[in-house]
Design a protein around this motif. Structure first.
Motif, PDB file in Angstrom:
ATOM      1  N   GLN A  36       0.798  -1.222   0.000  1.00 41.14           N
ATOM      2  CA  GLN A  36       0.000   0.000   0.000  1.00 41.14           C
ATOM      3  C   GLN A  36       0.835   1.278   0.000  1.00 41.14           C
ATOM      4  N   GLY A  37       2.131   1.189   0.201  1.00 34.66           N
ATOM      5  CA  GLY A  37       2.980   2.364   0.089  1.00 34.66           C
ATOM      6  C   GLY A  37       3.589   2.860   1.381  1.00 34.66           C
ATOM      7  N   ALA A  38       2.936   2.661   2.514  1.00 36.58           N
ATOM      8  CA  ALA A  38       3.470   3.131   3.791  1.00 36.58           C
ATOM      9  C   ALA A  38       4.704   2.302   4.171  1.00 36.58           C
ATOM     10  N   PRO A  39       5.619   2.860   4.967  1.00 35.70           N
ATOM     11  CA  PRO A  39       6.814   2.096   5.371  1.00 35.70           C
ATOM     12  C   PRO A  39       6.470   0.754   6.020  1.00 35.70           C
ATOM     13  N   ALA A  40       5.466   0.731   6.884  1.00 33.83           N
ATOM     14  CA  ALA A  40       5.092  -0.532   7.528  1.00 33.83           C
ATOM     15  C   ALA A  40       4.625  -1.557   6.494  1.00 33.83           C
ATOM     16  N   ASP A  41       3.890  -1.104   5.477  1.00 38.45           N
ATOM     17  CA  ASP A  41       3.442  -2.014   4.420  1.00 38.45           C
ATOM     18  C   ASP A  41       4.616  -2.512   3.590  1.00 38.45           C
ATOM     19  N   GLN A  42       5.599  -1.649   3.367  1.00 36.09           N
ATOM     20  CA  GLN A  42       6.776  -2.058   2.600  1.00 36.09           C
ATOM     21  C   GLN A  42       7.580  -3.120   3.348  1.00 36.09           C
ATOM     22  N   VAL A  43       7.751  -2.923   4.646  1.00 36.77           N
ATOM     23  CA  VAL A  43       8.486  -3.905   5.455  1.00 36.77           C
ATOM     24  C   VAL A  43       7.752  -5.245   5.449  1.00 36.77           C
ATOM     25  N   LYS A  44       6.442  -5.202   5.542  1.00 38.74           N
ATOM     26  CA  LYS A  44       5.650  -6.439   5.493  1.00 38.74           C
ATOM     27  C   LYS A  44       5.837  -7.145   4.152  1.00 38.74           C
ATOM     28  N   ALA A  45       5.838  -6.375   3.061  1.00 38.52           N
ATOM     29  CA  ALA A  45       6.010  -6.968   1.730  1.00 38.52           C
ATOM     30  C   ALA A  45       7.401  -7.569   1.571  1.00 38.52           C
ATOM     31  N   GLN A  46       8.429  -6.891   2.089  1.00 33.21           N
ATOM     32  CA  GLN A  46       9.779  -7.447   2.019  1.00 33.21           C
ATOM     33  C   GLN A  46       9.881  -8.729   2.838  1.00 33.21           C
ATOM     34  N   SER A  47       9.193  -8.769   3.963  1.00 40.96           N
ATOM     35  CA  SER A  47       9.179  -9.991   4.784  1.00 40.96           C
ATOM     36  C   SER A  47       8.524 -11.135   4.020  1.00 40.96           C
ATOM     37  N   LEU A  48       7.470 -10.844   3.283  1.00 40.54           N
ATOM     38  CA  LEU A  48       6.743 -11.882   2.556  1.00 40.54           C
ATOM     39  C   LEU A  48       7.589 -12.484   1.434  1.00 40.54           C
ATOM     40  N   VAL A  49       8.371 -11.658   0.713  1.00 40.93           N
ATOM     41  CA  VAL A  49       9.191 -12.236  -0.355  1.00 40.93           C
ATOM     42  C   VAL A  49      10.299 -13.108   0.234  1.00 40.93           C
ATOM     43  N   LEU A  50      10.803 -12.749   1.404  1.00 44.73           N
ATOM     44  CA  LEU A  50      11.790 -13.607   2.059  1.00 44.73           C
ATOM     45  C   LEU A  50      11.161 -14.912   2.524  1.00 44.73           C
ATOM     46  N   GLN A  51       9.933 -14.870   3.008  1.00 46.43           N
ATOM     47  CA  GLN A  51       9.236 -16.094   3.411  1.00 46.43           C
ATOM     48  C   GLN A  51       8.975 -16.991   2.205  1.00 46.43           C
ATOM     49  N   ARG A  52       8.655 -16.398   1.071  1.00 51.44           N
ATOM     50  CA  ARG A  52       8.446 -17.191  -0.143  1.00 51.44           C
ATOM     51  C   ARG A  52       9.757 -17.810  -0.626  1.00 51.44           C
ATOM     52  N   LEU A  53      10.864 -17.091  -0.436  1.00 50.90           N
ATOM     53  CA  LEU A  53      12.171 -17.665  -0.753  1.00 50.90           C
ATOM     54  C   LEU A  53      12.444 -18.883   0.119  1.00 50.90           C
ATOM     55  N   ALA A  54      12.141 -18.786   1.412  1.00 55.31           N
ATOM     56  CA  ALA A  54      12.332 -19.921   2.320  1.00 55.31           C
ATOM     57  C   ALA A  54      11.463 -21.104   1.895  1.00 55.31           C
ATOM     58  N   GLU A  55      10.267 -20.830   1.398  1.00 50.28           N
ATOM     59  CA  GLU A  55       9.385 -21.908   0.935  1.00 50.28           C
ATOM     60  C   GLU A  55      10.009 -22.642  -0.250  1.00 50.28           C
ATOM     61  N   GLN A  56      10.569 -21.889  -1.195  1.00 49.73           N
ATOM     62  CA  GLN A  56      11.232 -22.517  -2.341  1.00 49.73           C
ATOM     63  C   GLN A  56      12.443 -23.336  -1.897  1.00 49.73           C
ATOM     64  N   LEU A  57      13.213 -22.780  -0.980  1.00 48.04           N
ATOM     65  CA  LEU A  57      14.383 -23.501  -0.487  1.00 48.04           C
ATOM     66  C   LEU A  57      13.988 -24.810   0.188  1.00 48.04           C
ATOM     67  N   ALA A  58      12.955 -24.767   1.027  1.00 46.23           N
ATOM     68  CA  ALA A  58      12.525 -25.977   1.726  1.00 46.23           C
ATOM     69  C   ALA A  58      12.080 -27.046   0.736  1.00 46.23           C
ATOM     70  N   SER A  59      11.378 -26.646  -0.324  1.00 42.12           N
ATOM     71  CA  SER A  59      10.916 -27.613  -1.325  1.00 42.12           C
ATOM     72  C   SER A  59      12.090 -28.266  -2.047  1.00 42.12           C
ATOM     73  N   ALA A  60      13.176 -27.515  -2.243  1.00 38.10           N
ATOM     74  CA  ALA A  60      14.350 -28.070  -2.917  1.00 38.10           C
ATOM     75  C   ALA A  60      15.208 -28.904  -1.967  1.00 38.10           C
ATOM     76  N   ILE A  61      15.215 -28.547  -0.691  1.00 40.97           N
ATOM     77  CA  ILE A  61      16.043 -29.259   0.295  1.00 40.97           C
ATOM     78  C   ILE A  61      15.466 -30.633   0.620  1.00 40.97           C
ATOM     79  N   GLN A  62      14.155 -30.741   0.721  1.00 39.06           N
ATOM     80  CA  GLN A  62      13.529 -31.980   1.200  1.00 39.06           C
ATOM     81  C   GLN A  62      13.936 -33.227   0.427  1.00 39.06           C
ATOM     82  N   PRO A  63      13.842 -33.255  -0.924  1.00 38.98           N
ATOM     83  CA  PRO A  63      14.243 -34.495  -1.618  1.00 38.98           C
ATOM     84  C   PRO A  63      15.730 -34.789  -1.497  1.00 38.98           C
ATOM     85  N   LEU A  64      16.562 -33.753  -1.481  1.00 37.36           N
ATOM     86  CA  LEU A  64      18.004 -33.976  -1.343  1.00 37.36           C
ATOM     87  C   LEU A  64      18.335 -34.519   0.033  1.00 37.36           C
ATOM     88  N   ALA A  65      17.726 -33.958   1.071  1.00 39.88           N
ATOM     89  CA  ALA A  65      17.965 -34.442   2.432  1.00 39.88           C
ATOM     90  C   ALA A  65      17.470 -35.874   2.601  1.00 39.88           C
TER      91      ALA A  65
END
Length: 237
Positions: A162-191
């Motif tokens: 939405q543009g406010a600093p708090a909304d921007q921080v939330k959005a940056q947190s969400l892209v990092l969480q989505r990165l962790a989701e991709q990493l976990a999906s790739a780690i599981q079969p290898l592990a």
């Protein structure tokens, strides 16, 4: 008396200016979400790191991406604490929850910790702006327990806000969480493959220990015949 009144007014203006100049600036932290916290100390052993962060993120300024691609510091917002450390902790907690494992560590690992999978991560962009979405650009590499490269990927993730600093921080947190989701999906079969190979090797060693060595049967000893003497003299009486 007039001079005293002017002095009081001047002092009041200076005090008002000082209060305005030192007004507290809001501080922000990344949001780790609500990842599941594993209760048992089991699951894949994962080493996260090294995690390389773009140089422009190593500061407490909340940078704002402009329409022309330039970055400016937000006037009324700062990061609370160290942003690279917050990124490490967010990813660590997210991976622990998604992999359901307590056996995660940040590089460098403590002595005695043997990872089944190592995640090497390079984040080259993480920012947003009042009119620009949160953008994450990164590359990750997965190594097995022998240090061999097993998987790699370039990632670009966006999240509107939405543009406010708090909304921007939330959005940056969400892209990092989505990165962790991709990493976990790739780690599981290898592990899983590493754990299966380790179990098979352990079973092979145990079987070799339990199986008695075959004893070669002794060959029967055939008596060697003595030569018959033919030169014996016979006496007759």
């Amino acid at each position: 008396m007039v001079r005293f009144a002017h002095g009081v007014l001047l002092a009041g203006l200076i005090g008002l200016t000082g209060c305005t100049a030192f007004q507290p600036v809001p501080l922000y932290q990344l949001d780790s979400g609500n990842p599941h916290v594993p209760e048992q100390k089991s699951g894949p052993a994962v080493l996260l790191g090294p995690v390389e962060i773009a140089d422009y993120l190593n500061c407490d300024l909340l940078l704002q991406r402009q329409a022309d691609g330039s970055l400016t510091a937000a006037r009324r917002a700062r990061w609370a604490g160290n942003l690279p450390n917050d990124i490490d902790q967010l990813l660590l907690r997210q991976l622990a929850g998604r992999l359901d494992s307590q056996r995660l560590a940040l590089a460098p690992a403590a002595p005695g910790f043997t990872p089944e999978v190592q995640v090497q991560l390079s984040i080259t962009r993480l920012d947003s702006g009042p009119k620009q979405p949160a953008v994450l650009e990164a590359q990750w590499r997965l190594l097995d327990k022998r240090g061999q490269l097993r998987d790699t990927r370039l990632v670009r993730l966006e999240e509107p806000h939405q543009g406010a600093p708090a909304d921007q921080v939330k959005a940056q947190s969400l892209v990092l969480q989505r990165l962790a989701e991709q990493l976990a999906s790739a780690i599981q079969p290898l592990a899983a493959a590493e754990a299966e190979a380790a179990a098979a090797e352990e079973a092979r060693k145990n079987a070799a220990t339990r199986t008695p060595k075959k004893v070669e049967p002794t060959k029967p000893q055939i008596p060697i015949p003595s030569p018959v003497r033919t030169d014996v003299e016979i006496y007759r009486f």
